[in-house]
Design an enzyme around this catalytic site. Structure first.
Site: not given
Length: 369
Positions: A104, A185, A328-329
């Protein structure tokens, strides 16, 4: 009777010209294990990613495209020869374990702090507007500051930096790249009319606010074929500070998705909305609604993320809401997540106190079945 997660998630999938062994993706996750002066990926990171090579696709943590793009202590870069060598160890380990891995590409823009820069300069942003975020610096978090407004030269430099990072990634053996085009971002700072008050060709109407994202995408596509390039984008409607949803939020993301539909991209990653959106201009987009909304606009490969377990993910794919599911987690705590889904086995609990750090604890020491 709806199909089981095993039937749906463990079927192979063709992503561009890559054959994925399943529809399970490891989501990009900042873990701060590159806390060294050169922001170089470490042997520990190679072990971590290789452990998770059972995913159909791994997308790395956000990785800075330049020294200027940094804004999170301990995150890695992908712009120097030393970083390239570090990533080469990672990609080799993942490929040896039978996995596929994209990097990424990340620029934090104004969500950064002067303490990251040796000369104490301010971070850059589209306009001199404080994004009102907490910044992860060495030793803790500090409030963001008002950035320096980017000149046209700075903007051209960002495009060049992404293109350079894309080439470094290719040389390091990655299977593709994903542009971090969302969250809080740099690209989102340009897209959001609160943080972008420019009056030149990069500000004002949505076509101008989205210009940097698409110029960058075009530059990256000079290095990689489009079927190896993905983008993470979408309305982060639960964000606080300067990024709260406005009447423009949904329209802006719709414009981005419509434009991306014209490229034959590897994928777009879309996050569900878990936060309570009641009273916001787009409360109707909470939960799965955002998934189905953007599926109608974008028919290419869609990776769904955020607040999705194996059951939900299988259901969303079956309903046509997306094509792959990023965890994710669950991937932090379960290196063998695909196998656990296959066996319908219980999952390890993540240890949030070790999400960020520099040791193997809570990183490479979670048990497998």
């Amino acid at each position: 009777m709806s199909p089981s997660p095993t039937e749906v998630l463990l079927t192979p999938y063709t992503l561009g010209d890559l054959q994925l062994k399943n529809r399970i993706v490891m989501a990009p996750l900042t873990r701060t294990r590159a806390a060294n002066p050169g922001k170089v990926p470490t042997e520990l990171m190679a072990e971590y990613y290789a452990q998770r090579a059972g995913a159909g696709l791994i997308i790395t943590e956000g990785t800075f495209v330049s020294e200027q793009g940094q804004g999170w202590y301990g995150a890695p870069g992908v712009y120097s020869a030393e970083q390239a060598a570090g990533w080469q160890r990672v990609t080799h380990a993942v490929h040896k374990a039978g996995g596929l891995i994209f990097v990424q590409l990340w620029h934090q823009g104004s969500v950064s702090h002067r303490s990251f820069f040796d000369d104490g300069r301010l971070p850059l942003g589209p306009s001199a507007v404080n994004p009102d975020q907490l910044i992860h610096v060495c030793g803790g978090k500090v409030p963001s500051e008002t950035p320096r407004e980017m000149s046209l030269h700075d903007i051209k430099q960002v495009v060049a930096d992404f293109q350079h990072a894309a080439q470094v990634a290719r040389d390091a053996g990655f299977d593709g790249v994903q542009i971090q085009g969302g969250f809080v971002y740099l690209f989102q700072q340009f897209l959001h009319e609160v943080t972008n008050r420019r009056t030149d060709e990069y500000g004002g109407p949505v076509e101008n606010r989205a210009r940097l994202l698409f110029e960058t995408l075009d530059a990256v596509l000079e290095v990689w074929p489009s079927n190896r390039v993905g983008v993470k984008a979408g309305p982060m409607m639960s964000e606080g500070g300067a990024f709260r949803a406005t009447n423009e939020t949904l329209r802006t993301s719709e414009y981005v998705y419509r434009n991306m539909a014209g490229y034959k991209l590897s994928h777009v990653l879309l996050m569900r909305q878990n936060a309570n959106l009641a009273g916001t201009p787009i409360e109707q987009m909470s939960g799965d609604a955002v998934v189905h909304h953007f599926r109608r606009i974008y028919t290419g490969a869609l990776i769904l993320n955020a607040g999705i377990n194996a059951q939900n993910g299988a259901r969303l794919i079956t309903e046509g809401g997306g094509d792959l599911v990023a965890f994710g987690r669950d991937y932090i705590a379960n290196p063998d997540l695909a196998e656990r889904i296959r066996r319908d086995a219980p999952l390890n609990e993540p240890q949030p106190e070790h999400f960020y750090g520099s040791s193997p604890t809570g990183y490479t020491d979670y048990p497998t079945l």
